[in-house]
Design an enzyme around this catalytic site. Sequence first.
Site, PDB file in Angstrom:
ATOM      1  N   ARG A 139       0.840  -1.188   0.000  1.00  0.00           N
ATOM      2  CA  ARG A 139       0.000   0.000   0.000  1.00  0.00           C
ATOM      3  C   ARG A 139       0.885   1.252   0.000  1.00  0.00           C
ATOM      4  O   ARG A 139       2.016   1.236   0.494  1.00  0.00           O
ATOM      5  CB  ARG A 139      -0.899   0.011   1.241  1.00  0.00           C
ATOM      6  CG  ARG A 139      -1.895   1.165   1.268  1.00  0.00           C
ATOM      7  CD  ARG A 139      -2.593   1.288   2.612  1.00  0.00           C
ATOM      8  NE  ARG A 139      -3.522   2.423   2.597  1.00  0.00           N
ATOM      9  CZ  ARG A 139      -4.101   2.933   3.674  1.00  0.00           C
ATOM     10  NH1 ARG A 139      -3.844   2.410   4.874  1.00  0.00           N
ATOM     11  NH2 ARG A 139      -4.919   3.961   3.573  1.00  0.00           N
ATOM     12  N   HIS A 140       0.350   2.328  -0.545  1.00  0.00           N
ATOM     13  CA  HIS A 140       1.064   3.606  -0.460  1.00  0.00           C
ATOM     14  C   HIS A 140       1.312   3.999   0.993  1.00  0.00           C
ATOM     15  O   HIS A 140       0.635   3.528   1.916  1.00  0.00           O
ATOM     16  CB  HIS A 140       0.283   4.714  -1.168  1.00  0.00           C
ATOM     17  CG  HIS A 140      -1.089   4.918  -0.610  1.00  0.00           C
ATOM     18  ND1 HIS A 140      -1.334   5.575   0.580  1.00  0.00           N
ATOM     19  CD2 HIS A 140      -2.304   4.531  -1.072  1.00  0.00           C
ATOM     20  CE1 HIS A 140      -2.629   5.599   0.822  1.00  0.00           C
ATOM     21  NE2 HIS A 140      -3.248   4.967  -0.158  1.00  0.00           N
TER      22      HIS A 140
ATOM     23  N   ARG B 248      -0.062   9.433  -5.142  1.00  0.00           N
ATOM     24  CA  ARG B 248       0.531   8.960  -3.891  1.00  0.00           C
ATOM     25  C   ARG B 248       1.059   7.539  -4.028  1.00  0.00           C
ATOM     26  O   ARG B 248       2.011   7.153  -3.342  1.00  0.00           O
ATOM     27  CB  ARG B 248      -0.471   9.063  -2.751  1.00  0.00           C
ATOM     28  CG  ARG B 248      -1.738   8.222  -2.909  1.00  0.00           C
ATOM     29  CD  ARG B 248      -2.685   8.439  -1.737  1.00  0.00           C
ATOM     30  NE  ARG B 248      -3.943   7.716  -1.841  1.00  0.00           N
ATOM     31  CZ  ARG B 248      -5.042   8.183  -2.422  1.00  0.00           C
ATOM     32  NH1 ARG B 248      -5.036   9.390  -2.991  1.00  0.00           N
ATOM     33  NH2 ARG B 248      -6.153   7.471  -2.449  1.00  0.00           N
TER      34      ARG B 248
ATOM     35  N   ASP C 262      -5.390   0.332  -0.102  1.00  0.00           N
ATOM     36  CA  ASP C 262      -5.830  -0.580   0.949  1.00  0.00           C
ATOM     37  C   ASP C 262      -7.046  -1.403   0.546  1.00  0.00           C
ATOM     38  O   ASP C 262      -7.089  -2.616   0.790  1.00  0.00           O
ATOM     39  CB  ASP C 262      -6.092   0.174   2.256  1.00  0.00           C
ATOM     40  CG  ASP C 262      -7.061   1.338   2.110  1.00  0.00           C
ATOM     41  OD1 ASP C 262      -7.332   1.773   0.976  1.00  0.00           O
ATOM     42  OD2 ASP C 262      -7.555   1.824   3.152  1.00  0.00           O
TER      43      ASP C 262
END
Length: 441
Positions: free
Chosen positions: A73-74, A158, A339
């Site tokens: 995830r970022h 992002r 997510d």
Amino acid sequence: MAFFLLLSALFALFTYGSVLAISDRFSDASRSITSKPFKLQESWAQYSPYFPVEEYSDPPKRCRVIQANIIQRHGARYPTSGASAMIVTALSKLMSATNYTDPSLQFLKSYTYSLGTDDLVPFGARESQQAGKLHFSRYSSLVNHRQLPFVRASGSERVILSATNWTAGFSIASSHVYNPKLSVILSEDLNDTLDDSMCPNAGSSSSQTSEWLLTYGPPIADRLNKQAPGANVTSTDVYSLLSLCPFESVSFDTPSPFCNLFSNAEFRQFEYSGDLDKYYNTGYGQPLGPVQGVGYINELLARLTGKPVRDNTQTNRTLDASPITFPLNRTIYADFSHDNQMIAIYTAMGLFRQAAAPDPTLPNPRRNWLASHLVPFSARMVTEKVLCGRKEYVRVFVNDALQPLEFCGAGKDGLCELGAFVKSQAYARNNGNGDFNKCFD
């Protein structure tokens, strides 16, 4: 795209210099807020900073890792634009009070809200860079100048910047001997296995999260309204104000004063909102949740077996058919995602199954479905291909916690024969058993 990648790389280089110069104020200061009976930073559900759930375990002595498939995830970000608007509404109410009867609210007299929206914050950039360093250290035996990690990212800024921060961390850890690049950006307007945007008929978690908010929110709203007469805070406002604790803490790299407005019990209630959201949005509680992870699972199977991708769901068939944009001969793959998509991938694979669906009015204290353990900022799932003698096996880690993989016959060592693992993924290999068509019916 080339120009955007150049800008991303320049931003990443700037970020590394500034992020590395940032002290560990958040880690140091957080000792005061995590010295309670529970760890506050781990009660923020999907807004928790990354932490390893368990200590990583090496494969058995007779075995060695020969491939690592990472999906991450970022890093930590500002609130989304929608969440930001709700935060501003809640703040305006709380700050409209004629006076404050509780000392913990006095800071609001000179407070100014200054968070951005959507973008990666420096703390999140550092999370991604640290992950790159860790993965080089752990899998350096898989790397040489002909075998650099193959890196992809979903098209949100992002996510892209998290990928380039990861590659820079990988490079730094190798003393700049190995310098992987972001090779593929998947447009979120097209077929994308790293974003949950391809199932328009999928439902949401709003019913379950709203029911829980109406259970725990009113008492907190009543308390705040007594402490801030005239504020008229609602349960919806309560959630937004609770979220300011994690968002400001990761944005300013120091604990937010909003963390002091709520008790441990109230943060546990906030945490359960995130657990419900993930379970009923793209998890097992959403009929069209797991199917959104099928495309990535089929790409993973292709990498593990060295065979072309077979999928009729979210994959971009043009990209996946090319050895340039989807090579099958790499030892490390790193994908960067969101997510909600990672939750869909976990459920498509069969991880974290629940004996009973989470109750929207009563948390089970023994549950293992915890958003903070599944998808904190910079969460990662790593699927290792392991060679033991002449046999190939698979191990799966989520935030360094070894997954049991009972569905393919793994023992305590987490090792599942490659063929058994592939066979266990029948839902993905069958394109979701017709569920993907339901996304559009």
